[in-house]
Every structure is written in structure tokens, then in C-alpha cells.
Design a protein around this motif. Structure first.
Motif, mmCIF file in Angstrom:
data_model
loop_
_atom_site.group_PDB
_atom_site.id
_atom_site.type_symbol
_atom_site.label_atom_id
_atom_site.label_comp_id
_atom_site.label_asym_id
_atom_site.label_seq_id
_atom_site.Cartn_x
_atom_site.Cartn_y
_atom_site.Cartn_z
ATOM 1 N N LEU A 146 -3.779 23.281 19.180
ATOM 2 C CA LEU A 146 -5.114 23.716 18.746
ATOM 3 C C LEU A 146 -5.095 25.181 18.321
ATOM 4 O O LEU A 146 -5.677 25.541 17.297
ATOM 5 N N ARG A 147 -4.435 26.019 19.101
ATOM 6 C CA ARG A 147 -4.330 27.446 18.739
ATOM 7 C C ARG A 147 -3.575 27.614 17.422
ATOM 8 O O ARG A 147 -3.952 28.424 16.566
ATOM 9 N N GLN A 148 -2.501 26.849 17.258
ATOM 10 C CA GLN A 148 -1.704 26.932 16.029
ATOM 11 C C GLN A 148 -2.531 26.493 14.821
ATOM 12 O O GLN A 148 -2.483 27.128 13.768
ATOM 13 N N ALA A 149 -3.266 25.397 14.970
ATOM 14 C CA ALA A 149 -4.100 24.893 13.868
ATOM 15 C C ALA A 149 -5.160 25.916 13.497
ATOM 16 O O ALA A 149 -5.377 26.203 12.312
ATOM 17 N N GLU A 150 -5.805 26.463 14.500
ATOM 18 C CA GLU A 150 -6.853 27.449 14.249
ATOM 19 C C GLU A 150 -6.300 28.685 13.548
ATOM 20 O O GLU A 150 -6.888 29.191 12.582
ATOM 21 N N ALA A 151 -5.157 29.170 13.992
ATOM 22 C CA ALA A 151 -4.532 30.359 13.383
ATOM 23 C C ALA A 151 -4.121 30.075 11.939
ATOM 24 O O ALA A 151 -4.359 30.900 11.047
ATOM 25 N N LEU A 152 -3.521 28.913 11.705
ATOM 26 C CA LEU A 152 -3.069 28.593 10.359
ATOM 27 C C LEU A 152 -4.253 28.450 9.399
ATOM 28 O O LEU A 152 -4.226 29.006 8.300
ATOM 29 N N ILE A 153 -5.264 27.727 9.811
ATOM 30 C CA ILE A 153 -6.436 27.556 8.945
ATOM 31 C C ILE A 153 -7.072 28.913 8.645
ATOM 32 O O ILE A 153 -7.422 29.199 7.504
ATOM 33 N N SER A 154 -7.168 29.745 9.645
ATOM 34 C CA SER A 154 -7.736 31.081 9.453
ATOM 35 C C SER A 154 -6.912 31.893 8.438
ATOM 36 O O SER A 154 -7.472 32.526 7.530
ATOM 37 N N GLN A 155 -5.594 31.869 8.575
ATOM 38 C CA GLN A 155 -4.733 32.611 7.654
ATOM 39 C C GLN A 155 -4.827 32.070 6.230
ATOM 40 O O GLN A 155 -4.843 32.853 5.276
ATOM 41 N N LEU A 156 -4.889 30.750 6.090
ATOM 42 C CA LEU A 156 -4.968 30.158 4.742
ATOM 43 C C LEU A 156 -6.327 30.428 4.094
ATOM 44 O O LEU A 156 -6.403 30.588 2.878
ATOM 45 N N GLN A 157 -7.381 30.503 4.893
ATOM 46 C CA GLN A 157 -8.707 30.820 4.352
ATOM 47 C C GLN A 157 -8.757 32.255 3.838
ATOM 48 O O GLN A 157 -9.402 32.534 2.836
ATOM 49 N N GLU A 158 -8.092 33.137 4.554
ATOM 50 C CA GLU A 158 -8.112 34.561 4.199
ATOM 51 C C GLU A 158 -7.258 34.867 2.967
ATOM 52 O O GLU A 158 -7.494 35.837 2.273
ATOM 53 N N GLY A 159 -6.254 34.011 2.768
ATOM 54 C CA GLY A 159 -5.426 34.487 1.749
ATOM 55 C C GLY A 159 -4.668 33.733 0.842
ATOM 56 O O GLY A 159 -4.144 34.065 -0.106
ATOM 57 N N VAL A 172 -6.489 11.906 21.552
ATOM 58 C CA VAL A 172 -7.417 12.031 20.425
ATOM 59 C C VAL A 172 -7.410 13.468 19.913
ATOM 60 O O VAL A 172 -7.332 13.713 18.707
ATOM 61 N N VAL A 173 -7.447 14.407 20.832
ATOM 62 C CA VAL A 173 -7.411 15.822 20.465
ATOM 63 C C VAL A 173 -6.090 16.137 19.765
ATOM 64 O O VAL A 173 -6.071 16.788 18.714
ATOM 65 N N GLY A 174 -4.991 15.667 20.337
ATOM 66 C CA GLY A 174 -3.682 15.917 19.742
ATOM 67 C C GLY A 174 -3.557 15.346 18.349
ATOM 68 O O GLY A 174 -3.016 15.997 17.450
ATOM 69 N N TYR A 175 -4.064 14.139 18.155
ATOM 70 C CA TYR A 175 -4.022 13.505 16.831
ATOM 71 C C TYR A 175 -4.755 14.373 15.808
ATOM 72 O O TYR A 175 -4.234 14.652 14.730
ATOM 73 N N HIS A 176 -5.949 14.808 16.151
ATOM 74 C CA HIS A 176 -6.730 15.607 15.190
ATOM 75 C C HIS A 176 -6.147 17.006 15.000
ATOM 76 O O HIS A 176 -6.223 17.555 13.899
ATOM 77 N N ALA A 177 -5.535 17.564 16.034
ATOM 78 C CA ALA A 177 -4.854 18.854 15.867
ATOM 79 C C ALA A 177 -3.672 18.696 14.914
ATOM 80 O O ALA A 177 -3.449 19.531 14.034
ATOM 81 N N GLN A 178 -2.917 17.607 15.075
ATOM 82 C CA GLN A 178 -1.794 17.339 14.175
ATOM 83 C C GLN A 178 -2.278 17.189 12.751
ATOM 84 O O GLN A 178 -1.674 17.726 11.824
ATOM 85 N N GLN A 179 -3.349 16.443 12.562
ATOM 86 C CA GLN A 179 -3.892 16.249 11.221
ATOM 87 C C GLN A 179 -4.331 17.577 10.612
ATOM 88 O O GLN A 179 -4.117 17.828 9.427
ATOM 89 N N ALA A 180 -4.950 18.436 11.422
ATOM 90 C CA ALA A 180 -5.383 19.744 10.924
ATOM 91 C C ALA A 180 -4.179 20.559 10.438
ATOM 92 O O ALA A 180 -4.230 21.188 9.378
ATOM 93 N N ILE A 181 -3.100 20.518 11.201
ATOM 94 C CA ILE A 181 -1.897 21.261 10.820
ATOM 95 C C ILE A 181 -1.251 20.636 9.586
ATOM 96 O O ILE A 181 -0.918 21.339 8.628
ATOM 97 N N GLU A 182 -1.083 19.329 9.613
ATOM 98 C CA GLU A 182 -0.466 18.638 8.468
ATOM 99 C C GLU A 182 -1.229 18.902 7.178
ATOM 100 O O GLU A 182 -0.640 19.248 6.145
ATOM 101 N N LEU A 183 -2.533 18.751 7.221
ATOM 102 C CA LEU A 183 -3.336 18.930 6.010
ATOM 103 C C LEU A 183 -3.369 20.389 5.556
ATOM 104 O O LEU A 183 -3.432 20.660 4.357
ATOM 105 N N SER A 184 -3.292 21.308 6.494
ATOM 106 C CA SER A 184 -3.231 22.722 6.130
ATOM 107 C C SER A 184 -1.933 23.028 5.385
ATOM 108 O O SER A 184 -1.938 23.748 4.380
ATOM 109 N N ILE A 185 -0.833 22.489 5.882
ATOM 110 C CA ILE A 185 0.454 22.696 5.205
ATOM 111 C C ILE A 185 0.413 22.058 3.816
ATOM 112 O O ILE A 185 0.832 22.670 2.826
ATOM 113 N N LYS A 186 -0.098 20.838 3.731
ATOM 114 C CA LYS A 186 -0.191 20.166 2.429
ATOM 115 C C LYS A 186 -1.104 20.936 1.483
ATOM 116 O O LYS A 186 -0.836 21.012 0.280
ATOM 117 N N HIS A 187 -2.161 21.522 2.009
ATOM 118 C CA HIS A 187 -3.042 22.360 1.183
ATOM 119 C C HIS A 187 -2.254 23.531 0.608
ATOM 120 O O HIS A 187 -2.342 23.820 -0.597
#
Length: 126
Positions: free
Chosen positions: A113-126, A34-49
């Protein structure tokens, strides 16, 4: 939430869900999926964003490699670690939902999870 919802907003919610569910893994390792699925979704949607906000068309896919292939070389830096883990991240979506007794490894899930968090943080900043 005010304003128009973005894919990054949805990605952030998936990350929060993944981190919340991670607290249950010690009691039941099935939550790793379940955690992996949502981490994947976070990464996928961040890239699509990123692609969407930069006017880059992308296929309707969950395949992380196909998505990162659309990112211009000069913008790749925040996505390099994810690109290197693309197969593992994609499997989090593809294998976790329907295969009985399949379990992701805790190490791979924690890394995602670390990758998703880092990517979302970077995309929010810039």
C-alpha cells in the motif's frame, strides 16, 4: 470524471479501494487478500501507465518483474523499491483470488500500500 481516463486513474481507484478495505482486516483477515489484490493492481496499472505514456510497449501480464524490466535504467528510481518486491507484489494478484485459506501477511500488504501510494504520487507529479 472529465477528460480521457488513464491507467493512472484506474490505479488510483484501486488504491482507494485497497485503503478502504484495509479498515475491515481486523474483523476478518480474509480482507488482507482483497487489499493485496487491489494494491497489486494499483502498482501494475501505474507501471503500465508510465510505460504507455512513454511509448514503451508492454506485455499483457500481471508480472511486476516483466513490467519493470521494460523501464529504462535512467528512469528506474521511482520503481526500484517495487522492483525489489516484485515477487511478493505479483503473488498478491496470482495467489489471492482462488486459493482457499491462503492469507497474505499484513506486513507485506501494508508495504505494498505504501509503495502504491508513493508511486502514484510520483507519477502524478511528474
Amino acid at each position: 470524471m472529465s477528460g480521457e481516463e488513464t491507467l493512472l486513474d484506474i490505479a488510483r481507484r484501486n488504491l482507494v479501494t485497497a485503503k478502504t478495505m484495509m479498515k475491515l482486516v481486523d474483523a476478518d483477515d480474509g480482507y488482507l487478500n482483497v487489499v493485496g489484490y487491489h494494491a497489486q493492481q494499483a502498482i501494475e496499472l501505474s507501471i503500465k501507465h508510465y510505460l504507455e505514456t512513454h511509448g514503451i510497449k508492454y506485455p499483457m501480464t500481471h508480472d511486476i518483474s516483466q513490467l519493470t524490466a521494460r523501464i529504462p535504467d535512467d528512469a528506474m528510481e521511482p520503481f526500484e523499491d517495487i522492483e525489489n518486491s516484485a515477487a511478493n507484489i505479483t503473488n498478491m494478484e496470482a495467489k489471492t483470488r482462488y486459493i482457499k485459506n491462503y492469507r497474505l501477511s499484513r506486513r507485506i500488504v501494508e508495504k505494498a500500500l505504501r509503495q502504491a501510494e508513493a508511486l502514484i504520487s510520483q507519477l502524478q507529479e511528474g
